[in-house]
Design an enzyme around this catalytic site. Structure first.
Site, PDB file in Angstrom:
ATOM      1  CG  ASP A 217      79.983  53.924 -30.157  1.00 38.19           C
ATOM      2  OD1 ASP A 217      80.481  54.773 -29.362  1.00 38.19           O
ATOM      3  OD2 ASP A 217      79.445  52.975 -29.877  1.00 38.19           O
ATOM      4  CB  SER A 242      78.048  55.505 -26.302  1.00 36.60           C
ATOM      5  OG  SER A 242      79.088  54.791 -26.842  1.00 36.60           O
ATOM      6  CD  GLN A 292      81.228  57.982 -27.369  1.00 44.27           C
ATOM      7  OE1 GLN A 292      82.025  57.077 -26.673  1.00 44.27           O
ATOM      8  NE2 GLN A 292      80.630  57.511 -28.477  1.00 44.27           N
TER       9      GLN A 292
END
Length: 301
Positions: A217, A242, A292
């Protein structure tokens, strides 16, 4: 102050502190509690929540079943000053596959939702995309060499220290300059980094998977920023977070050995940007695929 009511500041070496962060407290069967570490932005780092949730799920699964995928949604910003409770739901225990659902809760509200699947090892068909070219990681500057040399690029002088603190447990090296050092110059929406933990890890495969989840991430949406010459939160020209995150673990790997994180962005629209990536071992094995989507907004002036 109770340990679970504060941000972690334990004085441990960085990697040991990160491992302690992932070592959740079991407070009831299928209920775990975790704490947070300092964040570079005033919310819990998404990779931390995803890794802790996977730890919680994995602790309810037989050791011979390894994680092969996860799908997650970030629902609300996490409060780094409060504990996070992880509630595990044992969805299914089949002959080959095990499925778990995890909800992370703070202040009585869900902040994160994860579904994870685990599988007994099986032999089967084999193929993979070849590893793209990247220079050897040892030829690239460390964060400690790169960031202070460009401190003048950041409007906030504390950003360099916060970035170094956030990555103290992980040796992360950019193949090309990261977006926060090249703001204003649009480039191909592709980014590569090498990473590994700063120290050896135990043999537990779940630990290596969780640490890769943690790191995944950190930089995945960089490729979105590169396409538009944006530097991100570090230079204040984009507000982002995110939204959802998915990973597929294809082959065994070690997070304490060099891994190439090859990332690109096929699309950005509607205030959102999509990042896709592959993680390769140094010898060319495709270990992980990652996708993502993140919130990417240009702040109003």
């Amino acid at each position: 102050m109770n340990h679970c009511d504060r941000v972690v500041d334990d004085g441990l070496p960085p990697l040991e502190s990160l491992l302690d962060l992932l070592d959740l407290e079991r407070i009831e069967q299928d209920i775990f509690r975790g704490v947070s570490r300092s964040a570079v932005v005033p919310r819990v780092f998404g990779g931390q929540v995803a890794a802790q949730a996977l730890v919680a799920a994995g602790r309810t699964v037989p050791e011979e079943r390894g994680a092969h995928s996860l799908h997650a949604y970030f629902l609300r910003p996490g409060d780094p000053g409060a504990p996070i409770v992880y509630q595990v739901d044992r969805i299914r225990d089949g002959r080959s596959f095990t499925t778990r659902r995890v909800v992370a809760v703070q202040h009585g509200q869900p902040i994160f939702h994860l579904s994870a699947s685990f599988q007994i090892h099986e032999d089967g068909l084999e193929h993979q995309e070849p590893m793209p070219y990247a220079p050897d990681p040892e030829t690239l500057p460390t964060a400690e060499e790169l960031l202070p040399a460009h401190a003048d690029k950041f409007p906030d002088p504390t950003v360099v220290d916060r970035l170094l603190e956030a990555r103290a447990a992980v040796d992360l090296r950019y193949v090309e300059s990261p977006p926060f050092l090249t703001a204003g110059v649009a480039r191909e929406p592709r980014s590569q980094v090498w990473f590994r933990t700063r120290g050896k890890l135990a043999e537990d495969p779940l630990l290596h998977v969780c640490l890769a989840t943690y790191v995944s991430d950190m930089t995945l949406l960089d490729s979105v920023l590169l396409a538009h010459g944006r530097g991100g939160w570090a230079v204040g020209d984009v507000v982002g977070a995110s939204l959802d995150h998915a990973m597929w673990f294809h082959r065994p790997f070690r997070a304490d050995e060099w891994l190439l994180y090859d990332q690109q962005s096929p699309s950005a629209s509607g205030g959102r940007g999509l990042g896709t990536a592959r993680i390769y071992t140094r010898d060319g094995q495709l270990a992980v695929s990652v996708i993502q989507e993140g919130l990417v907004r240009v702040p109003r002036r």
